[in-house]
Enzyme design. Sequence first.
Site, PDB file in Angstrom:
ATOM      1  N   ASP A  34      41.078  67.470  16.284  1.00 32.78           N
ATOM      2  CA  ASP A  34      41.891  66.627  15.793  1.00 32.78           C
ATOM      3  C   ASP A  34      42.452  67.163  14.345  1.00 32.78           C
ATOM      4  O   ASP A  34      42.027  66.919  13.462  1.00 32.78           O
ATOM      5  CB  ASP A  34      41.170  65.188  15.264  1.00 32.78           C
ATOM      6  CG  ASP A  34      41.845  64.028  15.505  1.00 32.78           C
ATOM      7  OD1 ASP A  34      43.093  64.155  15.523  1.00 32.78           O
ATOM      8  OD2 ASP A  34      41.347  62.998  15.127  1.00 32.78           O
ATOM      9  N   ARG A  77      39.297  64.501  28.002  1.00 29.05           N
ATOM     10  CA  ARG A  77      39.009  66.027  28.383  1.00 29.05           C
ATOM     11  C   ARG A  77      37.627  66.489  28.178  1.00 29.05           C
ATOM     12  O   ARG A  77      37.111  67.553  28.674  1.00 29.05           O
ATOM     13  CB  ARG A  77      39.923  67.123  27.936  1.00 29.05           C
ATOM     14  CG  ARG A  77      41.468  66.377  28.209  1.00 29.05           C
ATOM     15  CD  ARG A  77      42.376  67.740  28.044  1.00 29.05           C
ATOM     16  NE  ARG A  77      42.396  68.437  26.561  1.00 29.05           N
ATOM     17  CZ  ARG A  77      43.438  69.240  26.231  1.00 29.05           C
ATOM     18  NH1 ARG A  77      44.213  69.604  27.116  1.00 29.05           N
ATOM     19  NH2 ARG A  77      43.020  69.823  25.165  1.00 29.05           N
ATOM     20  N   ARG A 109      49.758  73.686  30.112  1.00 29.34           N
ATOM     21  CA  ARG A 109      49.299  74.434  29.256  1.00 29.34           C
ATOM     22  C   ARG A 109      49.628  75.890  29.762  1.00 29.34           C
ATOM     23  O   ARG A 109      49.039  77.029  29.735  1.00 29.34           O
ATOM     24  CB  ARG A 109      47.831  74.377  28.840  1.00 29.34           C
ATOM     25  CG  ARG A 109      47.469  73.168  28.028  1.00 29.34           C
ATOM     26  CD  ARG A 109      48.113  73.163  26.536  1.00 29.34           C
ATOM     27  NE  ARG A 109      47.757  72.151  25.902  1.00 29.34           N
ATOM     28  CZ  ARG A 109      48.682  70.903  25.889  1.00 29.34           C
ATOM     29  NH1 ARG A 109      49.862  71.014  26.583  1.00 29.34           N
ATOM     30  NH2 ARG A 109      48.349  69.896  24.952  1.00 29.34           N
ATOM     31  N   ASP A 166      54.232  84.386   6.881  1.00 27.52           N
ATOM     32  CA  ASP A 166      54.808  84.288   8.055  1.00 27.52           C
ATOM     33  C   ASP A 166      53.991  85.374   9.041  1.00 27.52           C
ATOM     34  O   ASP A 166      54.703  86.461   9.031  1.00 27.52           O
ATOM     35  CB  ASP A 166      56.195  84.200   7.911  1.00 27.52           C
ATOM     36  CG  ASP A 166      56.766  83.721   9.464  1.00 27.52           C
ATOM     37  OD1 ASP A 166      56.020  83.892  10.523  1.00 27.52           O
ATOM     38  OD2 ASP A 166      57.797  83.765   9.601  1.00 27.52           O
ATOM     39  N   TYR A 210      51.009  78.581  26.837  1.00 26.96           N
ATOM     40  CA  TYR A 210      50.001  78.532  25.986  1.00 26.96           C
ATOM     41  C   TYR A 210      48.546  79.289  26.467  1.00 26.96           C
ATOM     42  O   TYR A 210      47.956  80.088  25.940  1.00 26.96           O
ATOM     43  CB  TYR A 210      49.710  76.848  25.610  1.00 26.96           C
ATOM     44  CG  TYR A 210      48.474  76.868  24.484  1.00 26.96           C
ATOM     45  CD1 TYR A 210      48.534  77.249  23.293  1.00 26.96           C
ATOM     46  CD2 TYR A 210      47.091  76.293  24.829  1.00 26.96           C
ATOM     47  CE1 TYR A 210      47.743  76.984  22.088  1.00 26.96           C
ATOM     48  CE2 TYR A 210      46.066  76.119  23.868  1.00 26.96           C
ATOM     49  CZ  TYR A 210      46.338  76.537  22.664  1.00 26.96           C
ATOM     50  OH  TYR A 210      45.439  76.403  21.584  1.00 26.96           O
ATOM     51  N   GLY A 250      44.490  71.806   9.481  1.00 23.57           N
ATOM     52  CA  GLY A 250      43.958  71.941  10.651  1.00 23.57           C
ATOM     53  C   GLY A 250      42.584  72.913  10.556  1.00 23.57           C
ATOM     54  O   GLY A 250      42.007  72.995   9.675  1.00 23.57           O
ATOM     55  N   PRO A 294      46.626  67.912  12.624  1.00 23.10           N
ATOM     56  CA  PRO A 294      47.916  67.483  12.431  1.00 23.10           C
ATOM     57  C   PRO A 294      48.797  67.822  13.758  1.00 23.10           C
ATOM     58  O   PRO A 294      49.653  67.127  14.166  1.00 23.10           O
ATOM     59  CB  PRO A 294      48.561  67.953  11.190  1.00 23.10           C
ATOM     60  CG  PRO A 294      47.414  68.374  10.466  1.00 23.10           C
ATOM     61  CD  PRO A 294      46.257  68.797  11.302  1.00 23.10           C
ATOM     62  N   SER A 295      48.810  68.859  14.253  1.00 27.32           N
ATOM     63  CA  SER A 295      49.615  69.332  15.510  1.00 27.32           C
ATOM     64  C   SER A 295      49.038  68.590  16.804  1.00 27.32           C
ATOM     65  O   SER A 295      49.945  68.269  17.702  1.00 27.32           O
ATOM     66  CB  SER A 295      49.855  70.967  15.906  1.00 27.32           C
ATOM     67  OG  SER A 295      48.441  71.271  16.411  1.00 27.32           O
TER      68      SER A 295
HETATM   69  P1  NAD Z   1      47.918  72.956  13.393  1.00 25.88           P
HETATM   70  O1  NAD Z   1      48.157  73.365  15.016  1.00 25.88           O
HETATM   71  O2  NAD Z   1      47.728  71.539  12.939  1.00 25.88           O
HETATM   72  O3  NAD Z   1      48.519  73.960  12.295  1.00 25.88           O
HETATM   73  C1  NAD Z   1      48.915  75.008  12.410  1.00 25.88           C
HETATM   74  C2  NAD Z   1      49.227  75.749  11.284  1.00 25.88           C
HETATM   75  O4  NAD Z   1      49.878  76.844  11.420  1.00 25.88           O
HETATM   76  C3  NAD Z   1      50.157  75.045  10.192  1.00 25.88           C
HETATM   77  O5  NAD Z   1      49.679  75.008   8.826  1.00 25.88           O
HETATM   78  C4  NAD Z   1      51.495  75.943  10.290  1.00 25.88           C
HETATM   79  O6  NAD Z   1      52.033  75.908   9.185  1.00 25.88           O
HETATM   80  C5  NAD Z   1      51.032  77.265  10.497  1.00 25.88           C
HETATM   81  N1  NAD Z   1      51.887  78.320  11.174  1.00 25.88           N
HETATM   82  C6  NAD Z   1      52.865  78.024  12.302  1.00 25.88           C
HETATM   83  N2  NAD Z   1      53.449  79.000  12.278  1.00 25.88           N
HETATM   84  C7  NAD Z   1      53.189  79.998  11.356  1.00 25.88           C
HETATM   85  C8  NAD Z   1      53.507  81.344  11.184  1.00 25.88           C
HETATM   86  N3  NAD Z   1      54.343  81.962  11.908  1.00 25.88           N
HETATM   87  N4  NAD Z   1      52.750  81.926  10.186  1.00 25.88           N
HETATM   88  C9  NAD Z   1      51.846  81.393   9.616  1.00 25.88           C
HETATM   89  N5  NAD Z   1      51.400  80.422   9.762  1.00 25.88           N
HETATM   90  C10 NAD Z   1      51.884  79.572  10.734  1.00 25.88           C
HETATM   91  O7  NAD Z   1      46.189  73.615  13.149  1.00 25.88           O
HETATM   92  P2  NAD Z   1      45.181  73.512  14.639  1.00 25.88           P
HETATM   93  O8  NAD Z   1      45.262  72.506  15.563  1.00 25.88           O
HETATM   94  O9  NAD Z   1      43.968  73.586  13.826  1.00 25.88           O
HETATM   95  O10 NAD Z   1      45.515  74.994  15.348  1.00 25.88           O
HETATM   96  C11 NAD Z   1      45.186  76.404  14.669  1.00 25.88           C
HETATM   97  C12 NAD Z   1      45.054  77.277  15.970  1.00 25.88           C
HETATM   98  O11 NAD Z   1      43.879  76.482  16.680  1.00 25.88           O
HETATM   99  C13 NAD Z   1      46.021  77.473  16.816  1.00 25.88           C
HETATM  100  O12 NAD Z   1      46.105  78.868  17.129  1.00 25.88           O
HETATM  101  C14 NAD Z   1      45.782  76.567  18.045  1.00 25.88           C
HETATM  102  O13 NAD Z   1      46.289  77.225  19.204  1.00 25.88           O
HETATM  103  C15 NAD Z   1      44.224  76.623  18.189  1.00 25.88           C
HETATM  104  N6  NAD Z   1      43.781  75.543  18.814  1.00 25.88           N
HETATM  105  C16 NAD Z   1      43.936  74.589  18.520  1.00 25.88           C
HETATM  106  C17 NAD Z   1      43.168  73.386  19.236  1.00 25.88           C
HETATM  107  C18 NAD Z   1      43.432  71.913  18.749  1.00 25.88           C
HETATM  108  O14 NAD Z   1      43.279  70.943  19.913  1.00 25.88           O
HETATM  109  N7  NAD Z   1      43.958  71.589  17.691  1.00 25.88           N
HETATM  110  C19 NAD Z   1      42.321  73.518  20.243  1.00 25.88           C
HETATM  111  C20 NAD Z   1      42.038  75.004  20.485  1.00 25.88           C
HETATM  112  C21 NAD Z   1      42.784  75.953  19.846  1.00 25.88           C
END
Ligand code: NAD
Length: 251
Positions: A187, A211, A150, A59, A153, A18, A189-190
């Site tokens: 976009d 959205r 949400r 972690d 969140y 991500g 993986p999560s």
């Molecule tokens: P993602 O959610 O696909 O991946 C999350 C990553 O975090 C994974 O690699 C996972 O292994 C890692 N992770 C989970 N628990 C962990 C821990 N305890 N310690 C270390 N690493 C850990 O990636 P994303 O969607 O880019 O999300 C990243 C951030 O962006 C998050 O804070 C999310 O809330 C935020 N965010 C996401 C979106 C979206 O639409 N995807 C929008 C706004 C904000």
Amino acid sequence: MGGRLAGKTALVTAAGQGMGRACALQMAAEGATVYATDVKPELLVDLAGVANVITRKLDVLDDAAVRQTIDELPALDVLFNCAGYVHHGTILDCSARDWAFSMDLNVRAMYVTIQAALPKMLDRHQKTGAWASIVNMASVAGSIRGLPNRFVYGTSKAAVIGLTKAVAADFVNKGVRCNAIAPGTVDTPSLADRINAFPDPAEARKMFVARQPMGRIAKPEEIAPVVIYLASDESAFATGQVFSVDGGMTI
Ligand code: NAD
């Protein structure tokens, strides 16, 4: 090597996939030495060969591991707190356990990483005048907008903005800047997992696309340049701010 982050040392949490991954790669391409960390080391394997990238399992819920990792590194120029989790549901769907997990991962972990990284940042600023930049991952969901399903969140990401402003205010004249970014839907993986959890994933994707007034979801690579800007000295006069990159969600 040149680049906007040449000579800087950066730590990125959740760099396995991500936005964390996209940011780690762009930081390295801009010349930073990047410690790309994630709780899942298997996600870091193919980053290990990239120039300027050093991978580490971390972690962010493990306080001792966070402190040890940061203690072992030189003073950070850049700390990008990216780790976070999106719980889906209203207050009625949020158990005490869900609440604790989201608040611990999305907010508390930032308190721990920043508390661990600050002393060396401050010390180096006193000795050399160099500034450090902390970038925290918030979201449009939170204090910027209330979005359906949400609950915890949004609560946690609103707290990230409060944390960001508090840190910025305390260290504004001590060599540390602290900003947050607030992406719209990206976009990653999560997001795919969240979409696939709906009974009708195709309809769910349409809902996520709708959205954004731009009518699409962002790529992680479209969010990373804002993080690079905040990490670099180009943003030297910016602190305590939230930078939205959201396809028009907050026009
Ligand atoms: P993602 O959610 O696909 O991946 C999350 C990553 O975090 C994974 O690699 C996972 O292994 C890692 N992770 C989970 N628990 C962990 C821990 N305890 N310690 C270390 N690493 C850990 O990636 P994303 O969607 O880019 O999300 C990243 C951030 O962006 C998050 O804070 C999310 O809330 C935020 N965010 C996401 C979106 C979206 O639409 N995807 C929008 C706004 C904000």
